[in-house]
Design a protein around this motif. Structure first.
Motif, PDB file in Angstrom:
ATOM      1  N   GLN A 138       0.848  -1.186   0.000  1.00 11.86           N
ATOM      2  CA  GLN A 138       0.000   0.000   0.000  1.00 11.86           C
ATOM      3  C   GLN A 138       0.889   1.243   0.000  1.00 11.86           C
ATOM      4  O   GLN A 138       1.707   1.433   0.876  1.00 11.86           O
ATOM      5  CB  GLN A 138      -0.895   0.000   1.227  1.00 11.86           C
ATOM      6  CG  GLN A 138      -1.818   1.193   1.295  1.00 11.86           C
ATOM      7  CD  GLN A 138      -2.685   1.185   2.548  1.00 11.86           C
ATOM      8  OE1 GLN A 138      -2.593   0.264   3.360  1.00 11.86           O
ATOM      9  NE2 GLN A 138      -3.496   2.193   2.720  1.00 11.86           N
ATOM     10  N   VAL A 139       0.678   2.082  -1.003  1.00 14.27           N
ATOM     11  CA  VAL A 139       1.486   3.292  -1.114  1.00 14.27           C
ATOM     12  C   VAL A 139       0.994   4.335  -0.121  1.00 14.27           C
ATOM     13  O   VAL A 139      -0.204   4.570   0.015  1.00 14.27           O
ATOM     14  CB  VAL A 139       1.405   3.860  -2.538  1.00 14.27           C
ATOM     15  CG1 VAL A 139       2.102   5.205  -2.609  1.00 14.27           C
ATOM     16  CG2 VAL A 139       2.025   2.883  -3.528  1.00 14.27           C
ATOM     17  N   GLN A 140       1.940   4.934   0.566  1.00 13.20           N
ATOM     18  CA  GLN A 140       1.604   6.021   1.482  1.00 13.20           C
ATOM     19  C   GLN A 140       2.562   7.175   1.286  1.00 13.20           C
ATOM     20  O   GLN A 140       3.779   6.968   1.155  1.00 13.20           O
ATOM     21  CB  GLN A 140       1.696   5.546   2.932  1.00 13.20           C
ATOM     22  CG  GLN A 140       0.445   4.858   3.441  1.00 13.20           C
ATOM     23  CD  GLN A 140       0.434   4.763   4.958  1.00 13.20           C
ATOM     24  OE1 GLN A 140       1.422   4.363   5.561  1.00 13.20           O
ATOM     25  NE2 GLN A 140      -0.674   5.129   5.572  1.00 13.20           N
ATOM     26  N   LEU A 141       2.013   8.364   1.267  1.00 13.42           N
ATOM     27  CA  LEU A 141       2.794   9.601   1.273  1.00 13.42           C
ATOM     28  C   LEU A 141       2.338  10.383   2.495  1.00 13.42           C
ATOM     29  O   LEU A 141       1.151  10.723   2.599  1.00 13.42           O
ATOM     30  CB  LEU A 141       2.551  10.407   0.001  1.00 13.42           C
ATOM     31  CG  LEU A 141       2.853   9.719  -1.326  1.00 13.42           C
ATOM     32  CD1 LEU A 141       2.483  10.629  -2.497  1.00 13.42           C
ATOM     33  CD2 LEU A 141       4.321   9.323  -1.418  1.00 13.42           C
ATOM     34  N   VAL A 142       3.255  10.661   3.388  1.00 14.35           N
ATOM     35  CA  VAL A 142       2.898  11.332   4.632  1.00 14.35           C
ATOM     36  C   VAL A 142       3.688  12.624   4.747  1.00 14.35           C
ATOM     37  O   VAL A 142       4.922  12.602   4.861  1.00 14.35           O
ATOM     38  CB  VAL A 142       3.171  10.433   5.849  1.00 14.35           C
ATOM     39  CG1 VAL A 142       2.780  11.157   7.131  1.00 14.35           C
ATOM     40  CG2 VAL A 142       2.399   9.117   5.731  1.00 14.35           C
ATOM     41  N   GLU A 143       2.965  13.738   4.711  1.00 16.87           N
ATOM     42  CA  GLU A 143       3.610  15.049   4.821  1.00 16.87           C
ATOM     43  C   GLU A 143       3.726  15.469   6.276  1.00 16.87           C
ATOM     44  O   GLU A 143       2.907  15.089   7.116  1.00 16.87           O
ATOM     45  CB  GLU A 143       2.812  16.137   4.072  1.00 16.87           C
ATOM     46  CG  GLU A 143       2.576  15.880   2.603  1.00 16.87           C
ATOM     47  CD  GLU A 143       1.200  15.359   2.320  1.00 16.87           C
ATOM     48  OE1 GLU A 143       0.691  15.586   1.207  1.00 16.87           O
ATOM     49  OE2 GLU A 143       0.633  14.713   3.220  1.00 16.87           O
ATOM     50  N   SER A 144       4.717  16.271   6.553  1.00 13.94           N
ATOM     51  CA  SER A 144       4.884  16.874   7.866  1.00 13.94           C
ATOM     52  C   SER A 144       5.677  18.162   7.708  1.00 13.94           C
ATOM     53  O   SER A 144       6.259  18.411   6.652  1.00 13.94           O
ATOM     54  CB  SER A 144       5.598  15.912   8.821  1.00 13.94           C
ATOM     55  OG  SER A 144       6.891  15.598   8.339  1.00 13.94           O
ATOM     56  N   GLY A 145       5.687  18.965   8.771  1.00 16.05           N
ATOM     57  CA  GLY A 145       6.503  20.163   8.767  1.00 16.05           C
ATOM     58  C   GLY A 145       5.750  21.464   8.573  1.00 16.05           C
ATOM     59  O   GLY A 145       6.357  22.537   8.631  1.00 16.05           O
ATOM     60  N   GLY A 146       4.459  21.388   8.339  1.00 16.63           N
ATOM     61  CA  GLY A 146       3.689  22.617   8.187  1.00 16.63           C
ATOM     62  C   GLY A 146       3.541  23.347   9.507  1.00 16.63           C
ATOM     63  O   GLY A 146       3.918  22.840  10.568  1.00 16.63           O
TER      64      GLY A 146
END
Length: 126
Positions: A1-9
């Motif tokens: 399962q592909v996951q893209l997890v953003e952080s840092g905002g």
């Protein structure tokens, strides 16, 4: 399962800096183009920056050129967006995306991206 997890905002004053991260998992992204897009309230999602993972070739929107830098860390499978000299008009939800497609112009087009993260809010106060 592909996951893209953003952080840092977050919230920053005009002229400040933030670094966004996008941790990618679930497949090998070495042949992919990774992009950052943003969407402000009432506006369409717009291209910010992209990088072709294997070659390291970068693309930028004119509005961020010279202020933002996209990069990737192969060992961490992570893409970064360093944002300097932030302006109130940079306020938006920022999304990371991955595209298996590449042709001239495709990096700028949201429909060409196959996977998207959940987004991270960036707010720049004046």
């Amino acid at each position: 399962q592909v996951q893209l997890v953003e952080s840092g905002g977050g919230l920053v004053q005009a002229g400040g800096s933030l670094r966004l991260s996008c941790a990618a998992s679930g497949r090998t992204f070495s042949s992919y183009t990774m992009g950052w897009f943003r969407q402000a309230p009432g506006k369409e999602r717009e291209f910010v920056a992209a990088i072709r993972w294997t070659y390291g070739i970068t693309y930028y929107a004119d509005s961020v050129k010279g202020r933002f830098t996209i990069s990737r860390d192969n060992a961490k499978n992570t893409v970064y967006l360093q944002m300097n000299s932030l302006k109130p008009e940079d306020t938006a939800v920022y999304y990371c995306a991955a595209s298996a497609t590449w042709y001239s112009g495709s990096v700028y087009s949201p429909p060409q991206y196959d996977y998207w993260g959940q987004g991270t809010q960036v707010t720049v106060s004046s």
